[in-house]
Design a protein around this motif. Structure first.
Motif, short mmCIF file in Angstrom:
data_model
loop_
_atom_site.label_atom_id
_atom_site.label_comp_id
_atom_site.label_asym_id
_atom_site.label_seq_id
_atom_site.Cartn_x
_atom_site.Cartn_y
_atom_site.Cartn_z
N VAL A 142 -2.29 7.35 5.11
CA VAL A 142 -2.98 6.52 5.94
C VAL A 142 -2.74 6.64 7.34
N THR A 145 -13.98 2.83 2.49
CA THR A 145 -12.98 2.80 1.48
C THR A 145 -12.22 1.84 1.19
N GLY A 146 -11.64 1.14 2.24
CA GLY A 146 -10.86 -0.02 1.89
C GLY A 146 -11.60 -1.27 1.46
N ALA A 173 -10.54 -3.34 -1.99
CA ALA A 173 -10.03 -4.54 -1.18
C ALA A 173 -9.26 -5.37 -2.34
N GLY A 210 1.01 -1.23 -0.17
CA GLY A 210 0.10 -0.06 -0.23
C GLY A 210 0.74 1.07 -0.10
N GLU A 213 -3.63 6.18 0.36
CA GLU A 213 -5.12 5.93 0.04
C GLU A 213 -5.07 5.73 -1.56
N ASP A 242 -6.13 -2.97 -3.46
CA ASP A 242 -5.19 -2.50 -2.56
C ASP A 242 -5.52 -3.27 -1.28
N PRO A 243 -5.39 -4.65 -0.93
CA PRO A 243 -5.72 -5.13 0.46
C PRO A 243 -5.38 -4.38 1.83
N MET A 269 -13.02 4.74 6.78
CA MET A 269 -11.69 4.16 6.12
C MET A 269 -12.10 2.74 5.84
N PHE A 270 -12.93 1.93 6.54
CA PHE A 270 -13.36 0.70 6.29
C PHE A 270 -14.37 0.60 5.02
N PHE A 297 -4.86 -1.55 2.45
CA PHE A 297 -5.27 -0.19 3.00
C PHE A 297 -6.28 -0.54 4.18
N MET A 298 -6.64 -1.62 4.36
CA MET A 298 -7.47 -1.84 5.44
C MET A 298 -6.70 -2.55 6.59
#
Length: 348
Positions: free
Chosen positions: A125, A305-306, A310, A107, A118, A313-314, A302-303, A316-317
């Motif tokens: 982040v 967006t994640g 997912a 990420g 992000e 870009d896994p 944020m979740f 990010f979460m």
């Protein structure tokens, strides 16, 4: 031939299996004699390593959230700048590729962006998480305090006075318990905001925070009320309450001086379970799109967006998820430790 055992102080040998000697039990009892319930609770709590560690973790979260602007300033980034679209920043240090995905590993983690960036916008982040914790934790603290005060007040009044007062307060509580909370959260939030804000205008962040507080408060105090009421019902027939009545004490003095101190323990324990649950509710509202929105940093947003990125870009979460899991786990373990420390029959 066995040699005699030298016993310091003239005591008796220790029992098989390491059981405490009678003299040790007596010394322990004398040491604890005269201590207040709060002091005894603190002594028991300090012996619980898990509880102490979790308490420090929770305190650390709140300190980090409170100092988020200072940390962000020292870090040199903020959660609002679009580093992936800023021409000046893109020229010197690009963070996104042509598809809007973070450059680099995991990420976009680097010395400039500790937790990556992000996708699409390139926001940092780490600072998003700092400010998201700040939003969620202090919102949850305010909501939980309101829930506690409302539930304690209604539970005390209904449990002590009984009769018609308890009946009507009980039906009032049943009325609010009949609402499906999560569905009502989603449906009621737009209604609240539309009453005061023109749909064509952007809803201010402070008003969204106020609407979230009102909705969670209206639909969350019932559990605390039921808990306090059941405890008060068992206390109001006790001898010390009857003695206060005979002495001519007013009902409110009896409630505040005799009953309330005896319900502090269940209230405190319930508070430690209620706060992480409230954080999850606030995150759920933002995840569903009816809580905080762009550009306000928030755990739930944020979740959300994640979840959209997912597959691409896994990573990010990862950091928001780990931070939330650690906080909720530590706060729940802290609640268990507080419960054990407040229980006089606990062996801790």
């Amino acid at each position: 031939m066995t040699s005699p055992i030298d016993i310091e102080g003239g005591g008796t040998p220790a029992a098989v299996g390491g059981a405490p000697e009678p003299t040790e039990k007596k010394a322990e009892a004398e040491r604890l004699e005269g201590r207040s319930p709060g002091q005894l609770m603190w002594l028991r709590f300090k012996r619980d390593r898990t509880g102490v560690i979790c308490a420090w973790v929770v305190i650390g979260y709140f300190l980090i959230a409170a100092l988020a602007p200072v940390i962000a300033k020292l870090y040199g980034k903020n959660p609002y700048t679009l580093y992936g679209q800023d021409p000046e920043y893109m020229t010197d240090n690009p963070v996104l590729d042509d598809f809007g995905l973070p450059l680099g590993y995991f990420g976009g983690v680097s010395g400039d962006h500790w937790f990556g960036v992000e996708p699409q916008f390139g926001r940092d982040v780490f600072t998003m998480l700092l400010y998201g914790m700040r939003t969620s934790l202090f919102m949850a603290l305010g909501v939980t305090t309101l829930l506690m005060l409302t539930g304690v007040l209604i539970g005390l009044v209904g449990g002590y006075f009984g009769g018609r007062t308890d009946y009507f307060l009980g039906r009032f509580t049943d009325f609010f318990l009949s609402f499906p909370q999560q569905l009502f959260f989603i449906a009621f939030m737009p209604v609240v905001t539309s009453f005061f804000v023109d749909p064509r205008d952007e809803t201010p962040t402070y008003f969204r925070a106020l609407a979230i507080l009102i909705v969670l408060w209206l639909l969350g105090w019932m559990g605390m009320s039921r808990l306090v009421r059941s405890t008060v019902l068992s206390l109001r027939e006790r001898e010390f309450v009857e003695a206060a009545k005979v002495a001519g004490a007013s009902p409110w003095r009896i409630i505040s001086k005799e009953i309330l101190p005896n319900v502090v323990s269940p209230i405190l324990i319930q508070f430690t379970y209620l706060l992480p649950s409230t954080i999850l509710s606030i995150a759920f509202l933002s995840f569903a799109g009816v809580g905080f929105v762009e550009p306000t940093p928030d755990w739930g947003r944020m979740f959300a967006t994640g979840a959209k990125v997912a597959e691409q870009d896994p990573a990010f979460m990862f950091f928001p998820g780990v931070a939330l899991v650690i906080f909720v786990l530590c706060f729940n373990l802290l609640g268990d430790s507080v419960r054990d420390a407040l229980d006089p029959k606990s062996g801790r």
